[in-house]
Write an enzyme that holds these catalytic residues in place. Structure first.
Site, PDB file in Angstrom:
ATOM      1  N   SER A 124       0.835  -1.200   0.000  1.00 60.91           N
ATOM      2  CA  SER A 124       0.000   0.000   0.000  1.00 60.91           C
ATOM      3  C   SER A 124       0.865   1.243   0.000  1.00 60.91           C
ATOM      4  O   SER A 124       1.969   1.251   0.574  1.00 60.91           O
ATOM      5  CB  SER A 124      -0.864  -0.016   1.264  1.00 60.91           C
ATOM      6  OG  SER A 124      -1.439   1.246   1.476  1.00 60.91           O
ATOM      7  N   TYR A 149      -2.123  -1.405  10.804  1.00 63.42           N
ATOM      8  CA  TYR A 149      -2.376  -1.937   9.455  1.00 63.42           C
ATOM      9  C   TYR A 149      -1.207  -1.601   8.536  1.00 63.42           C
ATOM     10  O   TYR A 149      -0.630  -2.474   7.874  1.00 63.42           O
ATOM     11  CB  TYR A 149      -3.680  -1.374   8.875  1.00 63.42           C
ATOM     12  CG  TYR A 149      -3.770  -1.560   7.380  1.00 63.42           C
ATOM     13  CD1 TYR A 149      -3.981  -2.822   6.833  1.00 63.42           C
ATOM     14  CD2 TYR A 149      -3.602  -0.485   6.502  1.00 63.42           C
ATOM     15  CE1 TYR A 149      -4.019  -3.008   5.451  1.00 63.42           C
ATOM     16  CE2 TYR A 149      -3.636  -0.662   5.129  1.00 63.42           C
ATOM     17  CZ  TYR A 149      -3.855  -1.922   4.603  1.00 63.42           C
ATOM     18  OH  TYR A 149      -3.883  -2.094   3.244  1.00 63.42           O
ATOM     19  N   LYS A 153       1.963  -3.926   6.498  1.00 69.21           N
ATOM     20  CA  LYS A 153       2.386  -3.878   5.087  1.00 69.21           C
ATOM     21  C   LYS A 153       3.887  -3.630   5.003  1.00 69.21           C
ATOM     22  O   LYS A 153       4.591  -4.272   4.211  1.00 69.21           O
ATOM     23  CB  LYS A 153       1.629  -2.777   4.333  1.00 69.21           C
ATOM     24  CG  LYS A 153       0.137  -3.041   4.186  1.00 69.21           C
ATOM     25  CD  LYS A 153      -0.128  -4.239   3.315  1.00 69.21           C
ATOM     26  CE  LYS A 153      -1.586  -4.595   3.223  1.00 69.21           C
ATOM     27  NZ  LYS A 153      -1.839  -5.898   2.620  1.00 69.21           N
TER      28      LYS A 153
HETATM   29  P1  NAD Z   1     -10.899  -7.277   0.791  1.00 64.35           P
HETATM   30  O1  NAD Z   1     -11.124  -7.316   2.262  1.00 64.35           O
HETATM   31  O2  NAD Z   1     -12.059  -7.056  -0.096  1.00 64.35           O
HETATM   32  O3  NAD Z   1     -10.140  -8.611   0.326  1.00 64.35           O
HETATM   33  C1  NAD Z   1      -9.287  -9.336   1.165  1.00 64.35           C
HETATM   34  C2  NAD Z   1      -9.752 -10.780   1.138  1.00 64.35           C
HETATM   35  O4  NAD Z   1      -8.883 -11.569   1.959  1.00 64.35           O
HETATM   36  C3  NAD Z   1     -11.165 -10.965   1.690  1.00 64.35           C
HETATM   37  O5  NAD Z   1     -11.927 -11.697   0.757  1.00 64.35           O
HETATM   38  C4  NAD Z   1     -10.963 -11.744   2.987  1.00 64.35           C
HETATM   39  O6  NAD Z   1     -12.040 -12.615   3.256  1.00 64.35           O
HETATM   40  C5  NAD Z   1      -9.669 -12.476   2.712  1.00 64.35           C
HETATM   41  N1  NAD Z   1      -8.871 -12.798   3.909  1.00 64.35           N
HETATM   42  C6  NAD Z   1      -8.542 -11.975   4.937  1.00 64.35           C
HETATM   43  N2  NAD Z   1      -7.788 -12.645   5.832  1.00 64.35           N
HETATM   44  C7  NAD Z   1      -7.634 -13.904   5.355  1.00 64.35           C
HETATM   45  C8  NAD Z   1      -6.960 -15.069   5.836  1.00 64.35           C
HETATM   46  N3  NAD Z   1      -6.305 -15.053   7.000  1.00 64.35           N
HETATM   47  N4  NAD Z   1      -7.000 -16.185   5.094  1.00 64.35           N
HETATM   48  C9  NAD Z   1      -7.679 -16.227   3.914  1.00 64.35           C
HETATM   49  N5  NAD Z   1      -8.343 -15.174   3.418  1.00 64.35           N
HETATM   50  C10 NAD Z   1      -8.317 -14.017   4.126  1.00 64.35           C
HETATM   51  O7  NAD Z   1      -9.770  -6.178   0.515  1.00 64.35           O
HETATM   52  P2  NAD Z   1      -9.254  -5.562  -0.857  1.00 64.35           P
HETATM   53  O8  NAD Z   1      -9.637  -4.138  -0.887  1.00 64.35           O
HETATM   54  O9  NAD Z   1      -9.608  -6.445  -1.981  1.00 64.35           O
HETATM   55  O10 NAD Z   1      -7.686  -5.606  -0.577  1.00 64.35           O
HETATM   56  C11 NAD Z   1      -6.883  -6.697  -0.991  1.00 64.35           C
HETATM   57  C12 NAD Z   1      -5.466  -6.469  -0.484  1.00 64.35           C
HETATM   58  O11 NAD Z   1      -4.996  -5.210  -0.957  1.00 64.35           O
HETATM   59  C13 NAD Z   1      -5.369  -6.419   1.034  1.00 64.35           C
HETATM   60  O12 NAD Z   1      -4.165  -7.055   1.428  1.00 64.35           O
HETATM   61  C14 NAD Z   1      -5.300  -4.939   1.317  1.00 64.35           C
HETATM   62  O13 NAD Z   1      -4.615  -4.648   2.517  1.00 64.35           O
HETATM   63  C15 NAD Z   1      -4.522  -4.421   0.113  1.00 64.35           C
HETATM   64  N6  NAD Z   1      -4.779  -3.008  -0.163  1.00 64.35           N
HETATM   65  C16 NAD Z   1      -6.050  -2.564  -0.344  1.00 64.35           C
HETATM   66  C17 NAD Z   1      -6.277  -1.198  -0.571  1.00 64.35           C
HETATM   67  C18 NAD Z   1      -7.684  -0.678  -0.740  1.00 64.35           C
HETATM   68  O14 NAD Z   1      -7.866   0.534  -0.640  1.00 64.35           O
HETATM   69  N7  NAD Z   1      -8.689  -1.511  -1.011  1.00 64.35           N
HETATM   70  C19 NAD Z   1      -5.198  -0.299  -0.622  1.00 64.35           C
HETATM   71  C20 NAD Z   1      -3.908  -0.797  -0.454  1.00 64.35           C
HETATM   72  C21 NAD Z   1      -3.701  -2.154  -0.234  1.00 64.35           C
HETATM   73  N1  UFG Z   2     -12.706  11.088   3.356  1.00 65.38           N
HETATM   74  C1  UFG Z   2     -13.724  11.941   3.704  1.00 65.38           C
HETATM   75  N2  UFG Z   2     -14.866  11.401   4.211  1.00 65.38           N
HETATM   76  C2  UFG Z   2     -15.039  10.058   4.375  1.00 65.38           C
HETATM   77  C3  UFG Z   2     -13.975   9.186   3.998  1.00 65.38           C
HETATM   78  C4  UFG Z   2     -12.820   9.745   3.505  1.00 65.38           C
HETATM   79  O1  UFG Z   2     -13.603  13.162   3.573  1.00 65.38           O
HETATM   80  O2  UFG Z   2     -16.094   9.625   4.852  1.00 65.38           O
HETATM   81  C5  UFG Z   2     -11.467  11.674   2.779  1.00 65.38           C
HETATM   82  C6  UFG Z   2     -10.213  11.368   3.569  1.00 65.38           C
HETATM   83  O3  UFG Z   2     -10.010  12.326   4.573  1.00 65.38           O
HETATM   84  C7  UFG Z   2      -9.142  11.392   2.480  1.00 65.38           C
HETATM   85  C8  UFG Z   2      -9.882  10.869   1.241  1.00 65.38           C
HETATM   86  O4  UFG Z   2     -11.263  11.066   1.522  1.00 65.38           O
HETATM   87  O5  UFG Z   2      -8.745  12.717   2.228  1.00 65.38           O
HETATM   88  C9  UFG Z   2      -9.638   9.406   0.956  1.00 65.38           C
HETATM   89  O6  UFG Z   2      -9.916   8.636   2.130  1.00 65.38           O
HETATM   90  P1  UFG Z   2     -10.033   7.053   2.091  1.00 65.38           P
HETATM   91  O7  UFG Z   2     -10.371   6.602   3.473  1.00 65.38           O
HETATM   92  O8  UFG Z   2     -10.925   6.620   0.992  1.00 65.38           O
HETATM   93  O9  UFG Z   2      -8.561   6.592   1.683  1.00 65.38           O
HETATM   94  P2  UFG Z   2      -7.162   6.872   2.406  1.00 65.38           P
HETATM   95  O10 UFG Z   2      -6.305   7.561   1.398  1.00 65.38           O
HETATM   96  O11 UFG Z   2      -7.309   7.488   3.705  1.00 65.38           O
HETATM   97  O12 UFG Z   2      -6.669   5.378   2.684  1.00 65.38           O
HETATM   98  C10 UFG Z   2      -6.562   4.434   1.645  1.00 65.38           C
HETATM   99  C11 UFG Z   2      -6.789   3.013   2.191  1.00 65.38           C
HETATM  100  C12 UFG Z   2      -5.668   2.632   3.126  1.00 65.38           C
HETATM  101  C13 UFG Z   2      -4.355   2.841   2.460  1.00 65.38           C
HETATM  102  C14 UFG Z   2      -4.230   4.276   1.964  1.00 65.38           C
HETATM  103  C15 UFG Z   2      -2.939   4.537   1.258  1.00 65.38           C
HETATM  104  O13 UFG Z   2      -7.986   2.936   2.907  1.00 65.38           O
HETATM  105  O14 UFG Z   2      -5.776   1.273   3.411  1.00 65.38           O
HETATM  106  O15 UFG Z   2      -5.313   4.540   1.070  1.00 65.38           O
HETATM  107  O16 UFG Z   2      -2.877   3.749   0.125  1.00 65.38           O
HETATM  108  F1  UFG Z   2      -3.365   2.587   3.341  1.00 65.38           F
END
Ligand code: NAD
Ligand code: UFG
Length: 338
Positions: A124, A149, A153
């Site tokens: 991330s 969290y 990572k």
């Molecule tokens: P998500 O929660 O939709 O997907 C993660 C999946 O992993 C889920 O289906 C969950 O059931 C499964 N899971 C969790 N723990 C597990 C375990 N111990 N064993 C087997 N399965 C397990 O999340 P996502 O948004 O699809 O994110 C996928 C990956 O990308 C995650 O590692 C997340 O941290 C990373 N990531 C997501 C974002 C974002 O904004 N969505 C940003 C940066 C990184």
């Molecule tokens: N925001 C609002 N109102 C809300 C939610 C978010 O104003 O209800 C704003 C936040 O303050 C930020 C922007 O919208 O300025 C984006 O916020 P998000 O929560 O959607 O995303 P972040 O950038 O805070 O975090 C995301 C993922 C994290 C990851 C990070 C960096 O949720 O897991 O991007 O990649 F670590």
């Protein structure tokens, strides 16, 4: 020859399964359903017109993983499985270290035993911490993260670097995602958060559909053009396509390589709200609220390295992201429960 997708039922995983199948890859999917529903994979199979083996299994279940690796020849793993809620990680740090860090260690151990030493990891942009200026580049310092969290990572990145140093047969492709939003253009799969969403786009969509009353904009006094936070929103299908390229890269290289997956363009909270309203002809009422603890003003990528080495770049725009998020939300007001 197959690619194992851990966490393949989740938001990014489900979209990546489709892109991999489209690219002709064979896949095996594993998920413990902690944050996903079986319906997501049913729809993936329907959209792709293909089936694939699925294991309901936890990445910390060493014996379960061994059975999977014994039953299939896995060439590479795309490792999405993990817990991802920043606020929850502050409340439950041990659950996050156990699931994300211990789970990854167990997965790598079983992979090595099975002779599969290629992993693509979901990292991330959060690993860049608070003090690096945007655009963020892969060689900037990491680790000054502000929550458990993000620390998981960072720690997993370091573990995978150590593993690659210890054994030159290993490959780890570390993908630092920026802010994935949007949904498959069919409207059949998308992001289905449990409870009240933490992230901006699912919150906007749920306000637009009437499940939530109004958006709270967390701060309008940042040092940004309109005072609201700026992020690098990336369409989840572009992100999924990045994984197809990353897995190709992992299959033909060894050692560690790190890639930002973002668009390189910043978009503020109010710009995203306005784009969503215009693209979809719906209202998104909002109020300005205090800043959210831990948020930074601006975070966007320099995606040049991924274009140069992977031949990948994001092609979808904010308007596509807004339209596709809304198609998913309006066709499935209650997510996969509909
Ligand atoms: P998500 O929660 O939709 O997907 C993660 C999946 O992993 C889920 O289906 C969950 O059931 C499964 N899971 C969790 N723990 C597990 C375990 N111990 N064993 C087997 N399965 C397990 O999340 P996502 O948004 O699809 O994110 C996928 C990956 O990308 C995650 O590692 C997340 O941290 C990373 N990531 C997501 C974002 C974002 O904004 N969505 C940003 C940066 C990184
Ligand atoms: N925001 C609002 N109102 C809300 C939610 C978010 O104003 O209800 C704003 C936040 O303050 C930020 C922007 O919208 O300025 C984006 O916020 P998000 O929560 O959607 O995303 P972040 O950038 O805070 O975090 C995301 C993922 C994290 C990851 C990070 C960096 O949720 O897991 O991007 O990649 F670590």
């Amino acid at each position: 020859m197959a690619i194992l997708i851990t966490g393949g039922c989740g938001y990014i995983g489900s979209h990546t399964c489709i892109e991999l199948l489209k690219a002709g890859q064979e896949i095996v999917v594993l998920d413990n359903y902690d944050n996903a529903k079986p319906e997501a994979l049913r729809r993936v199979q329907e959209l792709a017109g293909k089936t694939f083996p699925f294991y309901e299994c936890d990445i910390r279940d060493e014996e379960g993983l061994r059975r999977l690796f014994a039953a299939h020849t896995i060439d590479a793993v795309i490792h999405f499985a993990g817990l991802k809620a920043v606020g929850e990680s502050v409340q439950k740090p041990l659950a996050y270290y156990d699931n994300n860090v211990s789970g990854t260690v167990t997965l790598c151990r079983v992979m090595a035993e099975a002779g599969c030493k290629r992993i693509v990891f979901s990292s991330s942009a959060t690993v860049y911490g608070m003090s690096n200026p945007s655009p963020l580049k892969e060689d900037m310092p990491t680790g000054a993260v502000t929550n458990p969290y993000g620390r998981t990572k960072y720690i997993i990145e370091e573990i995978l670097k150590d593993v690659c140093v210890s054994d030159p047969e290993w490959t780890a492709v570390l993908l630092r995602y920026f802010n994935p939003i949007g949904a498959h253009e069919s409207g059949r799969i998308g992001e289905d958060p449990n409870g009240i969403p933490n992230n901006l786009m699912p919150y906007i969509s749920q306000v637009a559909i009437g499940r939530l009353e109004r958006l709270a904009v967390f701060g309008d006094d940042y040092d940004t053009p309109d005072g609201t936070g700026v992020r690098d929103y990336i369409h989840v299908v572009d992100l999924a396509a990045g994984h197809v390229k990353a897995v190709d890269y992992a299959l033909s290289h060894t050692g560690v390589e790190i890639f930002n997956l973002g668009t390189g363009t910043g978009c503020s909270v109010l710009e995203l709200v306005n784009a969503f309203q215009e693209a979809n002809g719906v209202e998104v009422p909002y109020t300005v609220a205090p800043r959210r603890a831990g948020d930074i003003a601006t975070c966007y990528s320099d995606p040049a390295k991924a274009e140069k080495l992977l031949g990948w770049k994001a092609v979808r725009h904010v308007v596509d992201m807004c339209r596709d998020s809304w198609r998913w939300q309006s066709q499935n007001p209650n997510g996969y429960e509909d």
